[in-house]
Design a protein around this motif. Sequence first.
Motif, PDB file in Angstrom:
ATOM      1  N   LEU A  24       3.596 -33.662 -24.838  1.00  0.00           N
ATOM      2  CA  LEU A  24       3.561 -32.254 -24.463  1.00  0.00           C
ATOM      3  C   LEU A  24       3.018 -32.080 -23.045  1.00  0.00           C
ATOM      4  O   LEU A  24       3.530 -31.263 -22.271  1.00  0.00           O
ATOM      5  CB  LEU A  24       2.705 -31.469 -25.464  1.00  0.00           C
ATOM      6  N   THR A  25       1.996 -32.846 -22.707  1.00  0.00           N
ATOM      7  CA  THR A  25       1.475 -32.797 -21.340  1.00  0.00           C
ATOM      8  C   THR A  25       2.537 -33.252 -20.347  1.00  0.00           C
ATOM      9  O   THR A  25       2.717 -32.648 -19.279  1.00  0.00           O
ATOM     10  CB  THR A  25       0.221 -33.676 -21.219  1.00  0.00           C
ATOM     11  N   ASP A  26       3.255 -34.304 -20.717  1.00  0.00           N
ATOM     12  CA  ASP A  26       4.337 -34.787 -19.849  1.00  0.00           C
ATOM     13  C   ASP A  26       5.435 -33.736 -19.698  1.00  0.00           C
ATOM     14  O   ASP A  26       6.001 -33.564 -18.609  1.00  0.00           O
ATOM     15  CB  ASP A  26       4.939 -36.067 -20.425  1.00  0.00           C
ATOM     16  N   LEU A  27       5.733 -33.042 -20.789  1.00  0.00           N
ATOM     17  CA  LEU A  27       6.766 -32.009 -20.746  1.00  0.00           C
ATOM     18  C   LEU A  27       6.342 -30.861 -19.845  1.00  0.00           C
ATOM     19  O   LEU A  27       7.121 -30.373 -19.017  1.00  0.00           O
ATOM     20  CB  LEU A  27       7.046 -31.507 -22.167  1.00  0.00           C
ATOM     21  N   ASN A  28       5.112 -30.424 -19.992  1.00  0.00           N
ATOM     22  CA  ASN A  28       4.585 -29.354 -19.155  1.00  0.00           C
ATOM     23  C   ASN A  28       4.647 -29.752 -17.684  1.00  0.00           C
ATOM     24  O   ASN A  28       5.073 -28.975 -16.816  1.00  0.00           O
ATOM     25  CB  ASN A  28       3.143 -29.061 -19.579  1.00  0.00           C
ATOM     26  N   THR A  29       4.247 -30.991 -17.394  1.00  0.00           N
ATOM     27  CA  THR A  29       4.276 -31.488 -16.019  1.00  0.00           C
ATOM     28  C   THR A  29       5.702 -31.551 -15.481  1.00  0.00           C
ATOM     29  O   THR A  29       5.965 -31.162 -14.335  1.00  0.00           O
ATOM     30  CB  THR A  29       3.630 -32.882 -15.952  1.00  0.00           C
ATOM     31  N   ALA A  30       6.625 -32.023 -16.308  1.00  0.00           N
ATOM     32  CA  ALA A  30       8.012 -32.160 -15.864  1.00  0.00           C
ATOM     33  C   ALA A  30       8.641 -30.807 -15.550  1.00  0.00           C
ATOM     34  O   ALA A  30       9.384 -30.663 -14.575  1.00  0.00           O
ATOM     35  CB  ALA A  30       8.829 -32.887 -16.928  1.00  0.00           C
ATOM     36  N   LEU A  31       8.366 -29.805 -16.359  1.00  0.00           N
ATOM     37  CA  LEU A  31       8.908 -28.469 -16.109  1.00  0.00           C
ATOM     38  C   LEU A  31       8.392 -27.913 -14.788  1.00  0.00           C
ATOM     39  O   LEU A  31       9.128 -27.261 -14.035  1.00  0.00           O
ATOM     40  CB  LEU A  31       8.527 -27.525 -17.248  1.00  0.00           C
ATOM     41  N   THR A  32       7.121 -28.180 -14.509  1.00  0.00           N
ATOM     42  CA  THR A  32       6.513 -27.679 -13.270  1.00  0.00           C
ATOM     43  C   THR A  32       6.987 -28.472 -12.059  1.00  0.00           C
ATOM     44  O   THR A  32       7.414 -27.903 -11.054  1.00  0.00           O
ATOM     45  CB  THR A  32       4.977 -27.749 -13.379  1.00  0.00           C
TER      46      THR A  32
END
Length: 527
Positions: free
Chosen positions: A476-484
């Motif tokens: 989830l942290t990786d997903l949040n980072t990727a979207l940003t």
Amino acid sequence: MKPFRTRQPLVVRRPSMMRTGVAVLAAGALTSLAACGGSSGGASASESDTVTIALDADAAPNGYDPLLYAQGQFEFFSGLYDALFVTAPDGTVTPSLVSDFTNNADNTQTTLTLVDGVTFTDGKPLDSAIVKANLDRRSDPDLEAYGSLAPGQASEITDVAAPDPKTVVITWAKPQAAPENNLVDTAGVIVGPDGVADPTSLETTPDGSGPYTLDTDETTRASSYTFEKSDDARNADDWAYDTITFKVIVDPQARANAVVSGQADVAGILDPGTIDLVESRQKTVSQGGTIVGFYFLDKTGATNPAFGNEKARQAIGYAIDREKLVSDLHEGSRATAQFFPEDAAGFDPALDEEYGYDPAKAKALLAEAGLPDGFEFGVTVLGQPTEDQVAVQAQLAEVGITMDFVTATSTDQLFAAVQTDPVLFNPFAPGAQPAGFVAGVLYGGFLNTQGAKEPEIEAALGGALGATGDAQEQALTDLNTALTANAWVAPAYEDFTYFGYNADEVAAPSFAGTNNYFVLSSIKPAS
């Protein structure tokens, strides 16, 4: 501490929206309630068997097929339709049309046992064949609710079997962390056989198994909707009112006046300028987790070539002075550069620092993108742009980006703008588990109608949906980072949604867990 006052833009929680949500502002006719004054006098809208709810936008702009809409529309449609699973006020996913379910060892197959005694508006019973017929519509791109279940998406279903009338076996393309969560609320709604056979019939006539039917004689589309309880419905006793009336009151002052005067029992979403008025006479409840900012619709450059360049999209994010926006217009809101709410798993405070306001970096990125003089784009608005949009327009201009406002002459034009505008500046509520929203709306739904691909986002999304425990937290942290980092979003602030209610008539409405829509069945008379 939860902020006490915020400004909440009016949105339909479909694409609110609202296609929600959603999130495009939907229009509706103002009812006679628009003339209500601020007085507390007048007859109450709620007799012992009736509850009246004032909505900020039309809940069914494209008719009564709930699968056309995003998750938040279950707030409205749950009276007419039931779902395989529903979100309880405490946030748990609870079986509804399902009496029992099991997942295999690797969570790639889910077996459902259906409840007995369910019939649809068309008079036909619930069985596994109609569940299969519903889920087999998942490849239809118009069905917003199935965005994450469709072929190629993160929660893709590869097969639905009906080995006997009460059993449904669902096979997932890859392991799912909690498969039942993919079938909750709108995504798990089951439409009756007649509605599935002829979806165009749902434009005017619902075909659900919910405890209420639509009273067409008392309903005026885009203005008011009246539901009448079917006493023989399976779960009729779980719902407190014989009649539910929804009034579409777009004007925020009129909507607040309606709950203050007793013409409505519940009113949402409240405009911040009316919260004090409502709280002076009635009560409010609030929910956080609404992320307001830019959502990039064009990531391929199809409508505006600049947006096909990731650096140009990143420049927009760095050009937004979020702290000033909050201090000037949204005292109590939280400035943010990331899509995940502060209380969500995967939230990373470092992202707000790394991708915060930096106009020099914005100009440098524009130069790297081959746009040293900036670029121009348009955003469609209904009426006047919001204060947010005007403020952000000025901030973008400081780095050479020109944002023009295109005034829609009709609601059809506004909805069509989702296909033609390169961005939306809107609020969305991803919830405490944002991976589902990303899969169904941001990556696999109407916010990505171009079908843009980003391997980094896709890999993280698959991990977030398929893992558990610490592995899921990291995904989830990786997903949040990727979207940003890949500039699929450029948030500005986290806001809070307020609903007003007449405490003399009804108990406080309960939200669906951490989502910013309430559980319709939770509305009960005041004790």
